[in-house]
Design an enzyme around this catalytic site. Structure first.
Site, PDB file in Angstrom:
ATOM      1  NE  ARG A   1      -3.603  -0.263   2.673  1.00 32.06           N
ATOM      2  CZ  ARG A   1      -4.796  -0.315   2.107  1.00 32.06           C
ATOM      3  NH1 ARG A   1      -5.381   0.721   1.598  1.00 32.06           N
ATOM      4  NH2 ARG A   1      -5.626  -1.293   2.117  1.00 32.06           N
TER       5      ARG A   1
ATOM      6  CB  THR B   1      -1.860   6.882  -3.076  1.00 31.66           C
ATOM      7  OG1 THR B   1      -1.381   5.879  -3.295  1.00 31.66           O
ATOM      8  CG2 THR B   1      -0.807   8.093  -4.005  1.00 31.66           C
TER       9      THR B   1
ATOM     10  CG  ASP C   1      -1.348 -10.440   9.871  1.00 30.31           C
ATOM     11  OD1 ASP C   1      -1.068  -9.185   9.350  1.00 30.31           O
ATOM     12  OD2 ASP C   1      -1.014 -11.249   9.248  1.00 30.31           O
TER      13      ASP C   1
ATOM     14  CG  ASP D   1       1.813 -11.333  11.396  1.00 27.40           C
ATOM     15  OD1 ASP D   1       2.790 -11.497  10.569  1.00 27.40           O
ATOM     16  OD2 ASP D   1       1.385 -10.450  11.993  1.00 27.40           O
TER      17      ASP D   1
HETATM   18  N1  URA Z   1      -5.483  -9.394   6.651  1.00 28.50           N
HETATM   19  C1  URA Z   1      -5.650 -10.018   7.751  1.00 28.50           C
HETATM   20  O1  URA Z   1      -4.572 -10.925   7.674  1.00 28.50           O
HETATM   21  N2  URA Z   1      -6.589 -10.178   8.702  1.00 28.50           N
HETATM   22  C2  URA Z   1      -7.701  -9.301   8.541  1.00 28.50           C
HETATM   23  O2  URA Z   1      -8.650  -9.529   9.474  1.00 28.50           O
HETATM   24  C3  URA Z   1      -7.756  -8.402   7.710  1.00 28.50           C
HETATM   25  C4  URA Z   1      -6.673  -8.329   6.695  1.00 28.50           C
END
Ligand code: URA
Length: 209
Positions: free
Chosen positions: A104, A108, A200, A203
């Site tokens: 990202r 922007t 995540d 992760d």
């Molecule tokens: N990406 C992720 O890994 N978890 C989320 O909840 C949103 C985006």
């Protein structure tokens, strides 16, 4: 408008429960995501065309069906999409795999491609874009645009969990793309995480935190 298919097979839902659980450790998380990807591959390929062939059994000739020439391509979005690739390849071992990496832009806030490597015949393939978490839809939309810019026309999107916001974003930007999910959750929080979600995905798959 693209359709949304919720893969609500009991095995998928059972495994998704353990995937969500914060107590599930990296090894089990990875294995469960792999298994759910295999089960979802079964659903996402439900409509691929078959052709008739004859096969000689030891006692007669049988009218049978095989998957017709349609070739598949798997396009994981880096990095969490990688966690679902092997599970799909177990069912579709002849599929080719392309990769799309996006970041990202801090100014922007738009997704920018940093890595794109696709099969040379990508335009001829039915493509499955893979991203476990469909949050805002920004990455999925950008990845689908990357493919369309290169002439691809047959694209499906596979996610584990989607937020309603992400589904709407993809349906608006790419109304020709059907979306396959194991669950649609409640909403996005202020940090862009899906609630209740699973945290995540990258992760948890790779043990980074
Ligand atoms: N990406 C992720 O890994 N978890 C989320 O909840 C949103 C985006």
């Amino acid at each position: 408008m693209g359709k949304v298919f919720i893969c609500d097979h009991p095995l998928i839902q059972h495994k998704l429960t353990y995937i969500r659980d914060e107590a599930t450790k990296t090894k089990d998380f990875r294995e469960l995501v792999d298994e759910v990807a295999t089960l979802m591959a079964y659903e996402i390929t439900r409509d691929i065309p078959l052709e008739n062939i004859k096969v000689k059994t030891p006692v007669a000739t049988a009218d049978c069906r095989i998957i017709s020439g349609r070739m598949l391509g798997l396009i994981p979005i880096l990095r969490a999409g990688l966690g679902m690739v092997d599970g799909i390849l177990k069912l579709i071992p002849a599929a080719k795999v392309g990769h799309i990496g996006l970041y990202r832009d801090p100014d922007t806030l738009q997704p920018v491609e940093y890595y794109v490597k696709l099969p040379t015949d990508v335009q001829e393939r039915l493509l499955i874009v893979i991203d476990p978490m469909l949050a805002t839809g920004g990455s999925a939309n950008a990845a689908i645009s990357v493919l369309k810019k290169r002439g691809c026309t047959q694209i499906k999107l596979m996610c584990l969990i989607a937020a309603p916001e992400g589904i709407q974003a993809v349906q608006t930007a790419h109304p020709d793309v059907d979306i396959y999910v194991a669950a649609i959750d409640d909403h996005l929080n202020d940090h862009g995480y899906i609630i209740p979600g699973l945290g995540d995905a990258g992760d948890r798959l790779f043990g980074t935190k």
